[in-house]
Write a protein that holds these residues in place. Structure first.
Motif, PDB file in Angstrom:
ATOM      1  N   PRO A  10       0.796  -1.226   0.000  1.00 44.78           N
ATOM      2  CA  PRO A  10       0.000   0.000   0.000  1.00 44.78           C
ATOM      3  C   PRO A  10       0.831   1.280   0.000  1.00 44.78           C
ATOM      4  N   LEU A  11       0.353   2.249  -0.759  1.00 45.34           N
ATOM      5  CA  LEU A  11       1.015   3.553  -0.814  1.00 45.34           C
ATOM      6  C   LEU A  11      -0.012   4.630  -0.438  1.00 45.34           C
ATOM      7  N   PRO A  12      -0.355   4.728   0.854  1.00 43.60           N
ATOM      8  CA  PRO A  12      -1.377   5.716   1.226  1.00 43.60           C
ATOM      9  C   PRO A  12      -0.970   7.152   0.889  1.00 43.60           C
ATOM     10  N   SER A  13       0.352   7.413   0.816  1.00 46.52           N
ATOM     11  CA  SER A  13       0.775   8.775   0.456  1.00 46.52           C
ATOM     12  C   SER A  13       0.230   9.150  -0.925  1.00 46.52           C
ATOM     13  N   THR A  14       0.070   8.152  -1.793  1.00 47.34           N
ATOM     14  CA  THR A  14      -0.429   8.407  -3.148  1.00 47.34           C
ATOM     15  C   THR A  14      -1.888   8.883  -3.117  1.00 47.34           C
ATOM     16  N   VAL A  15      -2.641   8.475  -2.095  1.00 45.83           N
ATOM     17  CA  VAL A  15      -4.034   8.937  -1.988  1.00 45.83           C
ATOM     18  C   VAL A  15      -4.052  10.467  -1.850  1.00 45.83           C
ATOM     19  N   PRO A  66       8.566   1.627 -13.797  1.00 44.86           N
ATOM     20  CA  PRO A  66       9.385   1.490 -12.587  1.00 44.86           C
ATOM     21  C   PRO A  66      10.036   2.817 -12.195  1.00 44.86           C
ATOM     22  N   SER A  67      10.208   3.011 -10.901  1.00 45.11           N
ATOM     23  CA  SER A  67      10.764   4.263 -10.371  1.00 45.11           C
ATOM     24  C   SER A  67      12.221   4.461 -10.818  1.00 45.11           C
ATOM     25  N   GLU A  68      12.608   5.730 -11.002  1.00 44.98           N
ATOM     26  CA  GLU A  68      13.974   6.055 -11.451  1.00 44.98           C
ATOM     27  C   GLU A  68      14.510   7.242 -10.674  1.00 44.98           C
ATOM     28  N   SER A 122      17.431   4.596  -2.320  1.00 48.90           N
ATOM     29  CA  SER A 122      16.045   4.785  -1.868  1.00 48.90           C
ATOM     30  C   SER A 122      15.045   4.374  -2.959  1.00 48.90           C
ATOM     31  N   GLN A 123      15.287   4.752  -4.194  1.00 53.47           N
ATOM     32  CA  GLN A 123      14.289   4.430  -5.224  1.00 53.47           C
ATOM     33  C   GLN A 123      14.416   2.984  -5.701  1.00 53.47           C
ATOM     34  N   LEU A 124      15.624   2.393  -5.514  1.00 52.93           N
ATOM     35  CA  LEU A 124      15.775   0.973  -5.880  1.00 52.93           C
ATOM     36  C   LEU A 124      14.913   0.102  -4.969  1.00 52.93           C
ATOM     37  N   GLU A 125      14.569   0.648  -3.800  1.00 59.16           N
ATOM     38  CA  GLU A 125      13.713  -0.070  -2.854  1.00 59.16           C
ATOM     39  C   GLU A 125      12.329  -0.390  -3.447  1.00 59.16           C
ATOM     40  N   HIS A 126      11.922   0.371  -4.458  1.00 57.22           N
ATOM     41  CA  HIS A 126      10.599   0.138  -5.038  1.00 57.22           C
ATOM     42  C   HIS A 126      10.497  -1.207  -5.752  1.00 57.22           C
ATOM     43  N   GLY A 127      11.629  -1.732  -6.208  1.00 59.32           N
ATOM     44  CA  GLY A 127      11.534  -3.029  -6.883  1.00 59.32           C
ATOM     45  C   GLY A 127      12.733  -3.281  -7.765  1.00 59.32           C
ATOM     46  N   PRO A 137      15.151  11.436 -16.706  1.00 62.36           N
ATOM     47  CA  PRO A 137      14.705  10.563 -15.616  1.00 62.36           C
ATOM     48  C   PRO A 137      13.416  11.049 -14.944  1.00 62.36           C
ATOM     49  N   GLU A 138      12.822  10.137 -14.194  1.00 66.17           N
ATOM     50  CA  GLU A 138      11.636  10.509 -13.403  1.00 66.17           C
ATOM     51  C   GLU A 138      12.033  11.531 -12.323  1.00 66.17           C
ATOM     52  N   HIS A 139      12.975  11.137 -11.476  1.00 61.83           N
ATOM     53  CA  HIS A 139      13.456  12.043 -10.423  1.00 61.83           C
ATOM     54  C   HIS A 139      14.895  12.418 -10.703  1.00 61.83           C
ATOM     55  N   MET A 140      15.209  13.689 -10.538  1.00 63.33           N
ATOM     56  CA  MET A 140      16.598  14.135 -10.677  1.00 63.33           C
ATOM     57  C   MET A 140      16.985  14.946  -9.441  1.00 63.33           C
ATOM     58  N   GLY A 198      10.558  14.289  -1.214  1.00 62.50           N
ATOM     59  CA  GLY A 198       9.543  14.651  -2.210  1.00 62.50           C
ATOM     60  C   GLY A 198       8.456  13.587  -2.298  1.00 62.50           C
ATOM     61  N   ASP A 199       8.849  12.330  -2.156  1.00 61.88           N
ATOM     62  CA  ASP A 199       7.870  11.239  -2.179  1.00 61.88           C
ATOM     63  C   ASP A 199       6.819  11.447  -1.086  1.00 61.88           C
ATOM     64  N   TYR A 200       7.269  11.966   0.050  1.00 57.35           N
ATOM     65  CA  TYR A 200       6.373  12.017   1.205  1.00 57.35           C
ATOM     66  C   TYR A 200       5.899  13.403   1.629  1.00 57.35           C
ATOM     67  N   PHE A 201       6.829  14.281   1.975  1.00 57.33           N
ATOM     68  CA  PHE A 201       6.335  15.443   2.728  1.00 57.33           C
ATOM     69  C   PHE A 201       6.623  16.832   2.169  1.00 57.33           C
ATOM     70  N   ASN A 254       4.402  16.879  -6.121  1.00 53.62           N
ATOM     71  CA  ASN A 254       3.708  15.626  -6.450  1.00 53.62           C
ATOM     72  C   ASN A 254       4.673  14.488  -6.744  1.00 53.62           C
ATOM     73  N   HIS A 255       4.301  13.263  -6.349  1.00 54.24           N
ATOM     74  CA  HIS A 255       5.193  12.136  -6.630  1.00 54.24           C
ATOM     75  C   HIS A 255       4.696  11.250  -7.784  1.00 54.24           C
ATOM     76  N   LEU A 256       3.642  11.695  -8.475  1.00 59.81           N
ATOM     77  CA  LEU A 256       3.246  10.964  -9.692  1.00 59.81           C
ATOM     78  C   LEU A 256       3.916  11.641 -10.871  1.00 59.81           C
TER      79      LEU A 256
HETATM   80  N1  HSO Z   1       8.843   7.182  -5.428  1.00 57.77           N
HETATM   81  C1  HSO Z   1       7.495   6.814  -5.817  1.00 57.77           C
HETATM   82  C2  HSO Z   1       7.272   7.194  -7.287  1.00 57.77           C
HETATM   83  O1  HSO Z   1       7.615   8.475  -7.578  1.00 57.77           O
HETATM   84  C3  HSO Z   1       6.450   7.407  -4.928  1.00 57.77           C
HETATM   85  C4  HSO Z   1       6.434   6.849  -3.544  1.00 57.77           C
HETATM   86  C5  HSO Z   1       5.387   6.566  -2.758  1.00 57.77           C
HETATM   87  N2  HSO Z   1       5.847   6.103  -1.574  1.00 57.77           N
HETATM   88  C6  HSO Z   1       7.148   6.102  -1.638  1.00 57.77           C
HETATM   89  N3  HSO Z   1       7.503   6.564  -2.816  1.00 57.77           N
END
Ligand code: HSO
Length: 375
Positions: A105-110, A204-206, A226-231, A273-276, A307-310, A314-316
């Motif tokens: 779950p990614l409640p921050s995305t809500v 996938p996140s970058e 940190s972003q490699l943690e996504h998958g 990239p997605e994030h720089m 930026g992902d969180y606080f 936007n993180h989309l």
């Molecule tokens: N980095 C993800 C895509 O930009 C967004 C996210 C949500 N929770 C943690 N990270």
């Protein structure tokens, strides 16, 4: 079977089988079938479950995201000329659907989707999210939904959730679908596009860190990891004009060393990239020369996870090099832009000949007649 074919089959099944087919797929993939709509009692339970200090954290985060998105609101734009009014009117989309991954779950995305939607003035917001192992939607997702005034939540995930929103199965059809998902969800969004709008296709996140050699190795590594943690398919690059840092045997991190900043920037724009992150003595100077990136984080105190969180940005974000032509999610994504013209006789007659001649050039006699008929 190819993913395209696989997803098409599921969408066809639910189109013809309706809610029963959605239920079958949900049982198969999530272990739960009908009923899908989350009852009010579950919102109350989520509220009980979450400790006060975490509610406070969520409320403060909400405020930061709200403040950073409220500035994006666009008012109608008009121009007056010779008694005419020309312009663009912004109207919120009426009903949107939010796909929130349920398994991880990614409640921050809500918040990242719901807050700009509210600012835009979207009236109806629906959330779909696969249930957790107890059959319930994640309590943080429900708590944040409550904050946003969203009470239409369905415990459906995967391709069947996208199909339900697009075709209006078990719920009223939505006008546009938002949110990230796995490759099956992405493919489903791609296939329903046209029936409904979609925000984008998130891969996938970058993360890319740009350094002039003055950045701290420890920060660089932490941010890349940190972003490699996504998958396993997430990507990380360090582009530096300094020396190559040791990536501690992590061969998933690509390190590129450049002779000078011009070459580095040209490569960064090519990767898009997605994030720089820019960590350098004069990061703003580099920032002005970056053309392609979903989001840019400037200086030592802007790691991507902030930026992902606080931070409130936007993180989309566009991935896979698509930031060459697409953008971070903003309030505009929840609005339609309608052009309008209220035209005076004087203005029309003064330039009618332009339209008449263009109609001749294009061989459109009935277009010509419509303009010529005016007295
Ligand atoms: N980095 C993800 C895509 O930009 C967004 C996210 C949500 N929770 C943690 N990270």
């Amino acid at each position: 079977m190819e993913i395209e074919e696989y997803v098409k089959n599921i969408l066809n099944d639910i189109k013809s089988g309706g809610i029963d087919a959605v239920s079958e797929y949900s049982k198969k993939f999530d272990g739960y079938g009908m009923p899908f709509k989350v009852p009010e009692s579950e919102f109350a339970e989520a509220n009980e479950l979450i400790p006060e200090y975490q509610k406070d954290i969520i409320n403060r985060t909400y405020k930061r995201i709200y403040e950073n998105h409220a500035i994006q609101y666009n008012n109608d734009k008009v121009r007056f000329s010779r008694g005419s009014i020309y312009g663009i009117r912004y109207t919120p989309i009426e009903r949107i659907g939010m796909y929130i991954p349920g398994k991880k779950p990614l409640p921050s995305t809500v918040m990242m989707i719901g807050i700009p939607a509210k600012i835009a003035g979207v009236r109806d917001i629906v959330i779909v999210s696969a249930p957790e192992s107890n059959g319930r939607v994640n309590p943080y997702t429900l708590y944040i939904a409550g904050l946003l005034g969203i009470h239409e939540v369905y415990r459906i995930g995967g391709v069947q959730a996208i199909g339900s929103m697009a075709y209006g199965i078990g719920m009223k059809k939505v006008d546009k679908i938002f949110g990230p998902g796995n490759s099956y969800v992405n493919e489903a969004k791609r296939q329903v596009y046209g029936f409904t709008g979609i925000d984008g296709l998130y891969g996938p996140s970058e993360v890319m860190v740009i350094s002039d050699g003055t950045a701290k190795d420890e920060y660089i590594l932490a941010d890349l990891n940190s972003q490699l943690e996504h998958g396993i398919t997430s990507k990380a690059w360090l582009l530096t004009t300094g020396k190559a840092i040791s990536t501690a045997g992590n061969e998933r991190i690509g390190v590129m060393v450049f002779e000078n900043m011009d070459e580095l920037i040209s490569k960064a724009n090519e990767i898009a990239p997605e994030h720089m992150e820019i960590q350098a003595k004069d990061p703003m100077e580099i920032f002005t020369r970056i053309k392609n990136a979903g989001a840019i984080y400037i200086g030592e105190y802007a790691p991507v996870p902030a930026g992902d969180y606080f931070l409130g940005v936007n993180h989309l974000l566009p991935t896979g090099g698509t930031s060459r032509f697409s953008s971070a999610l903003t309030v505009d994504d929840f609005m339609k832009k309608t052009s309008f013209a209220s035209v005076s006789r004087e203005d029309f007659m003064a330039d009618r000949e332009l339209g008449l001649e263009l109609a001749k050039i294009e061989g459109m006699p009935l277009h010509y007649k419509s303009m010529e008929a005016r007295l």
